[in-house]
Design an enzyme around this catalytic site. Structure first.
Site, PDB file in Angstrom:
ATOM      1  N   ASP A  44      -2.481  -0.370   2.132  1.00 56.00           N
ATOM      2  CA  ASP A  44      -3.412   0.555   1.487  1.00 56.00           C
ATOM      3  C   ASP A  44      -3.978  -0.040   0.196  1.00 56.00           C
ATOM      4  O   ASP A  44      -3.325  -0.832  -0.476  1.00 56.00           O
ATOM      5  CB  ASP A  44      -2.673   1.876   1.190  1.00 56.00           C
ATOM      6  CG  ASP A  44      -3.641   3.036   1.011  1.00 56.00           C
ATOM      7  OD1 ASP A  44      -4.818   2.903   1.396  1.00 56.00           O
ATOM      8  OD2 ASP A  44      -3.221   4.076   0.486  1.00 56.00           O
ATOM      9  N   ASN A  54      -8.373   7.719  10.313  1.00 55.44           N
ATOM     10  CA  ASN A  54      -9.409   6.865   9.689  1.00 55.44           C
ATOM     11  C   ASN A  54     -10.673   6.880  10.542  1.00 55.44           C
ATOM     12  O   ASN A  54     -11.774   7.046  10.050  1.00 55.44           O
ATOM     13  CB  ASN A  54      -8.969   5.386   9.586  1.00 55.44           C
ATOM     14  CG  ASN A  54      -7.875   5.109   8.580  1.00 55.44           C
ATOM     15  OD1 ASN A  54      -7.078   4.203   8.771  1.00 55.44           O
ATOM     16  ND2 ASN A  54      -7.838   5.882   7.519  1.00 55.44           N
TER      17      ASN A  54
HETATM   18  C1  FPP Z   1      -6.489   0.876   3.955  1.00 52.52           C
HETATM   19  O1  FPP Z   1      -7.114   0.722   2.709  1.00 52.52           O
HETATM   20  C2  FPP Z   1      -6.925  -0.177   4.875  1.00 52.52           C
HETATM   21  C3  FPP Z   1      -7.636   0.006   6.014  1.00 52.52           C
HETATM   22  C4  FPP Z   1      -8.052   1.360   6.483  1.00 52.52           C
HETATM   23  C5  FPP Z   1      -8.046  -1.148   6.878  1.00 52.52           C
HETATM   24  C6  FPP Z   1      -7.023  -2.253   6.985  1.00 52.52           C
HETATM   25  C7  FPP Z   1      -7.548  -3.310   7.854  1.00 52.52           C
HETATM   26  C8  FPP Z   1      -7.388  -4.615   7.623  1.00 52.52           C
HETATM   27  C9  FPP Z   1      -6.616  -5.165   6.454  1.00 52.52           C
HETATM   28  C10 FPP Z   1      -7.997  -5.582   8.564  1.00 52.52           C
HETATM   29  C11 FPP Z   1      -6.959  -6.218   9.443  1.00 52.52           C
HETATM   30  C12 FPP Z   1      -7.577  -7.390  10.075  1.00 52.52           C
HETATM   31  C13 FPP Z   1      -7.083  -8.043  11.133  1.00 52.52           C
HETATM   32  C14 FPP Z   1      -7.764  -9.264  11.595  1.00 52.52           C
HETATM   33  C15 FPP Z   1      -5.913  -7.557  11.869  1.00 52.52           C
HETATM   34  P1  FPP Z   1      -8.147   1.849   2.243  1.00 52.52           P
HETATM   35  O2  FPP Z   1      -9.478   1.539   2.822  1.00 52.52           O
HETATM   36  O3  FPP Z   1      -7.588   3.192   2.589  1.00 52.52           O
HETATM   37  O4  FPP Z   1      -8.169   1.620   0.695  1.00 52.52           O
HETATM   38  P2  FPP Z   1      -8.206   2.738  -0.428  1.00 52.52           P
HETATM   39  O5  FPP Z   1      -6.859   3.405  -0.403  1.00 52.52           O
HETATM   40  O6  FPP Z   1      -8.415   1.924  -1.658  1.00 52.52           O
HETATM   41  O7  FPP Z   1      -9.333   3.666  -0.118  1.00 52.52           O
END
Ligand code: FPP
Length: 235
Positions: free
Chosen positions: A19, A67
């Protein structure tokens, strides 16, 4: 950090809620998509570091069913694009280095191109497996349990035959060991519908660091914390 990880009590399976990608990007004045890109870079580094520590399985929460439902179309299609690119670069490189990748979650509802990638990943044979990486995609813990119940009913199972092992086998994790340690970055203290059944006895480690800033030293710190915990499973 000078403290050493005790090699014979390294968690065999760690689960990570990655996160803080968007907050990381915003804090740097970057577009949010750059946060997810940096998150994918962090993931590759952490899997390598985990294998070096002797961890056998890493399960990461890449995209929840919530999400997909709740976030802007543009962001979700950006993450799918990143997954496609990540498959052709990072994941293929990891697989070439002995990482066995698997995808957990609902395949239906994902774009066809992602479903095709999942199929390819699932049929890839990895020689000399070093570590397993489960990527949870369109994943929801309650949905996983609901599907398990539906499957058991469809199979016509006798009520008296239902036990934990059978339920384990009907989950996306399909009988894999449960994570001993869950790490969540980004400062929130919650599980967000991640591995609800599998984390019943897991140690839960929370850090304020945003996922793209979480590096090998942070992983080591989390493992050292885990090793300082007394696990008593209700004793
Ligand atoms: C949460 O942070 C993260 C996600 C919803 C996406 C995670 C995906 C990846 C790291 C990509 C993985 C890639 C591969 C190739 C497997 P958030 O967007 O909720 O962040 P925030 O809490 O700051 O809003």
């Amino acid at each position: 950090m000078s403290k050493k990880v005790i090699t014979d009590s390294v968690p065999q399976h760690i689960a990570i809620v990655m996160d803080g990608n968007r907050r990381w990007a915003r804090s740097k004045g970057l577009p949010e998509g750059k946060g997810h890109e940096a998150g994918a870079d962090a993931l590759e580094m952490i899997v390598e570091a985990a294998a070096k520590l002797g961890i056998k399985t890493v399960t990461v929460y890449a995209l929840s069913t919530e999400n997909i439902r709740e976030r802007a179309r543009r962001e979700i299609s950006g993450i799918f694009k990143l997954l496609r690119k990540g498959y052709n670069t990072k994941l293929k490189r990891m697989m070439g280095n002995g990482v066995r990748v698997d995808i957990l979650g609902e395949r239906s509802g994902l774009p066809k191109v992602i479903q095709k990638i999942i199929e390819e990943i699932k049929k890839t044979y990895i020689k000399n497996e070093s570590i397993k990486l489960n990527i949870a995609l369109n994943y929801g813990g309650r949905k996983e349990l609901m599907n398990a119940v539906k499957d058991l009913i469809k199979e016509g199972i006798d009520v008296d035959k239902i036990n934990e092992t059978i339920i384990d086998k009907h989950l996306y994790t399909n009988g894999q060991s449960n994570p001993e340690l869950v790490i969540r970055t980004g400062g929130h203290i919650r599980l967000s519908n991640f591995l609800l059944w599998q984390t019943a006895y897991s140690e839960l480690y929370f850090t304020k660091k945003f996922w793209p800033d979480f590096g090998p030293q942070d992983l080591k710190k989390a493992v050292l914390w885990y090793q300082s915990q007394q696990r008593n499973f209700g004793k």
